[in-house]
Design an enzyme around this catalytic site. Structure first.
Site, PDB file in Angstrom:
ATOM      1  N   GLY A 239       0.805  -1.272   0.202  1.00  0.00           N
ATOM      2  CA  GLY A 239       0.047   0.073   0.062  1.00  0.00           C
ATOM      3  C   GLY A 239       0.826   1.246   0.115  1.00  0.00           C
ATOM      4  N   GLY A 276       3.407  -3.886  -3.730  1.00  0.00           N
ATOM      5  CA  GLY A 276       3.306  -4.341  -5.016  1.00  0.00           C
ATOM      6  C   GLY A 276       3.586  -3.181  -5.957  1.00  0.00           C
ATOM      7  N   TYR A 317      -9.362   4.793 -12.517  1.00  0.00           N
ATOM      8  CA  TYR A 317      -8.961   5.154 -11.125  1.00  0.00           C
ATOM      9  C   TYR A 317      -8.634   6.705 -11.569  1.00  0.00           C
ATOM     10  CZ  TYR A 317      -7.692   0.531 -10.100  1.00  0.00           C
ATOM     11  OH  TYR A 317      -7.466  -0.730  -9.860  1.00  0.00           O
ATOM     12  N   CYS A 344     -13.184   2.490 -28.990  1.00  0.00           N
ATOM     13  CA  CYS A 344     -14.454   3.179 -29.021  1.00  0.00           C
ATOM     14  C   CYS A 344     -15.108   3.442 -27.681  1.00  0.00           C
ATOM     15  CB  CYS A 344     -15.554   2.264 -30.094  1.00  0.00           C
ATOM     16  SG  CYS A 344     -14.668   2.252 -31.615  1.00  0.00           S
TER      17      CYS A 344
HETATM   18  C1  PLP Z   1      -3.134  -5.473  -3.596  1.00  0.00           C
HETATM   19  C2  PLP Z   1      -2.704  -5.961  -2.564  1.00  0.00           C
HETATM   20  C3  PLP Z   1      -1.576  -5.547  -1.972  1.00  0.00           C
HETATM   21  C4  PLP Z   1      -0.350  -4.567  -2.849  1.00  0.00           C
HETATM   22  O1  PLP Z   1      -0.715  -3.546  -2.951  1.00  0.00           O
HETATM   23  P1  PLP Z   1       0.241  -2.293  -3.193  1.00  0.00           P
HETATM   24  O2  PLP Z   1      -0.662  -1.059  -3.054  1.00  0.00           O
HETATM   25  O3  PLP Z   1       0.452  -2.733  -4.792  1.00  0.00           O
HETATM   26  O4  PLP Z   1       1.329  -2.277  -2.654  1.00  0.00           O
HETATM   27  C5  PLP Z   1      -0.821  -6.202  -1.105  1.00  0.00           C
HETATM   28  N1  PLP Z   1      -1.784  -7.016  -0.121  1.00  0.00           N
HETATM   29  C6  PLP Z   1      -2.956  -7.226  -0.254  1.00  0.00           C
HETATM   30  C7  PLP Z   1      -4.023  -7.977   0.289  1.00  0.00           C
HETATM   31  C8  PLP Z   1      -3.651  -6.542  -1.569  1.00  0.00           C
HETATM   32  O5  PLP Z   1      -4.722  -6.944  -2.161  1.00  0.00           O
END
Ligand code: PLP
Length: 420
Positions: A239, A276, A317, A344
């Site tokens: 996150g 991520g 988003y 489109c």
């Molecule tokens: C999407 C997700 C992440 C990764 O989130 P990022 O913002 O890309 O770091 C980690 N844990 C869970 C459970 C997720 O659903």
């Protein structure tokens, strides 16, 4: 920090000119920098040093096998949300012992496969899932390691669609229910509760909501221990946001780590994370070519060959991606332009009124910060086949997912006799 930079007017990925990749591979295509992926992983780990932490890359952000293998080589684990992602992680060299399985909709078959594989941890999101997992594990005579996913009622994230920690979100169970579930799991002969997990959202640009959520988690660990339960692990999710452009910079991993250490001080738990975006976003770009200028008296409209099916973040988003010409002198006159794709849908608009240098048909551009939630979210809408992905390391590059042909898409389909 990343390894995309402009040198003498050209945009480079490490020691490869992006224009050379576009010429060799064609556009649209995604390009990833191995050195950037590695750097982001290392910076995160080192922010906690000397405390060891377990980092499981959120595969949903970028599931290309070469990207996963690049991270796996460094010892990075994988946070997965489907059997498909687990298969990818394994194939890329992540051992089952470093794979976490998350998600609200794990099926009986998926849980059984996860149990058979002996994954590091299954993050359980609901009482019903706990009961099902208990049954599956009993049937298989196994005792999987689990964590209970807590919804701390602290939502956060760069957009409502990527906030996951509010009370109204579908993820996890509330703090009181988490305590009850943990006790239930402890009493089950075929479940091995190891800890708690939390993930409140994505593209979080302030530490405050994370700190509030982690405070709730620390309190829960203490309560569980006071009730006589062992709690070895705390999975604090992903996150942490990334800078997409000239906006307030998210806190660096060092500040994040200092906050985590403060909030978890004295707990003596193994810390786990599932970043991520932080690892992959600035490690990738999407290359595209200008197809046509569709100027109106009052608007400059640049039509490019990439579209919302290749990169959906702006449409889904309202996300901002910096758009950089691959070549061109610095200091060119900037004028506002809309950049749109060929699909489109009015939503197939990457940006409106963005100051951009002069662009002509055939010119190439890069959508920056496209390494996370880019290629993985692509579709074949408008029968636009999936685009290639390229991995750069130093002065080498290689196509790590080839272009899909229209015939291959159609080969999946049949026309029944009675429909002719
Ligand atoms: C999407 C997700 C992440 C990764 O989130 P990022 O913002 O890309 O770091 C980690 N844990 C869970 C459970 C997720 O659903």
């Amino acid at each position: 920090m990343n390894f995309f930079e402009r040198r003498d007017g050209d945009l480079w990925a490490e020691d490869v000119r992006l224009a050379d990749i576009a010429a060799a591979v064609g556009t649209p295509c995604y390009v990833y920098s191995a050195a950037t992926l590695e750097r982001h992983y290392r910076v995160f780990i080192e922010a906690f040093a000397p405390q060891p932490v377990f980092v499981a890359f959120a595969v949903k952000a970028n599931s290309n096998l070469a990207v996963l293998a690049t991270l796996a080589r460094l010892g990075c684990g994988a946070d997965t949300v489907s059997i498909g992602e687990i298969a990818r992680a394994l194939k890329a060299g992540v051992p089952a012992s470093r794979i976490v399985f998350s998600g609200v909709g794990k099926t009986d078959a998926e849980l059984a496969e996860a149990v058979r594989l002996g994954l590091h941890q299954i993050n359980v999101e609901s009482p019903a899932e706990l009961d099902l997992l208990g049954q599956v594990a009993s049937r298989l005579g196994a005792r999987p390691s689990i964590a209970i996913r807590v919804n701390p009622d602290v939502g956060a994230g760069g957009h409502a669609k990527i906030s996951t920690g509010g009370r109204e979100a579908k993820f996890g169970v509330g703090p009181a229910e988490a305590l009850a579930l943990y006790a239930r799991a402890s009493a089950h002969p075929n479940l091995a509760p190891k800890g708690l997990a939390v993930h409140i959202g994505s593209q979080i640009k302030s530490l405050a909501p994370l700190e509030a959520a982690f405070g709730v988690m620390s309190g829960l660990v203490e309560t569980l221990r006071a009730q006589g339960h062992a709690v070895e692990r705390l999975d604090l999710g992903g996150g942490l946001g990334v800078p997409y452009f000239n906006e307030p910079e998210p806190p660096p991993p060092s500040d994040y780590a200092a906050m985590v250490k403060r909030v978890t001080a004295g707990l003596d738990v193994a810390l786990e994370f599932e970043p991520g975006r932080l690892i992959a976003a600035n490690a990738g770009v999407l290359l595209s070519t200008v197809v046509r200028l569709q100027d109106r008296p009052d608007r400059r409209i640049v039509v490019v060959d990439a579209a919302m099916n290749d990169l959906i973040r702006p449409a889904m988003y309202d996300a901002f991606h910096d758009i950089q010409p691959l070549s061109g002198p610095a200091g060119a006159q900037m004028t506002p332009a809309d950049v749109v794709g060929p699909v489109c849908e009015t939503g197939d608009t990457f940006t409106r009124d963005r100051p951009l240098p002069p662009l002509a048909p055939g010119d190439r551009v890069a959508f920056m910060t496209a390494g996370a939630y880019g290629a993985v979210m692509s579709s074949t809408y408008n029968t636009r086949p999936l685009v290639p992905e390229v991995l750069v390391r130093g002065d080498r590059f290689e196509v790590v997912r080839r272009r899909v042909e229209v015939d291959e898409l159609m080969a999946l389909e049949t026309i029944p006799d009675w429909a002719r």
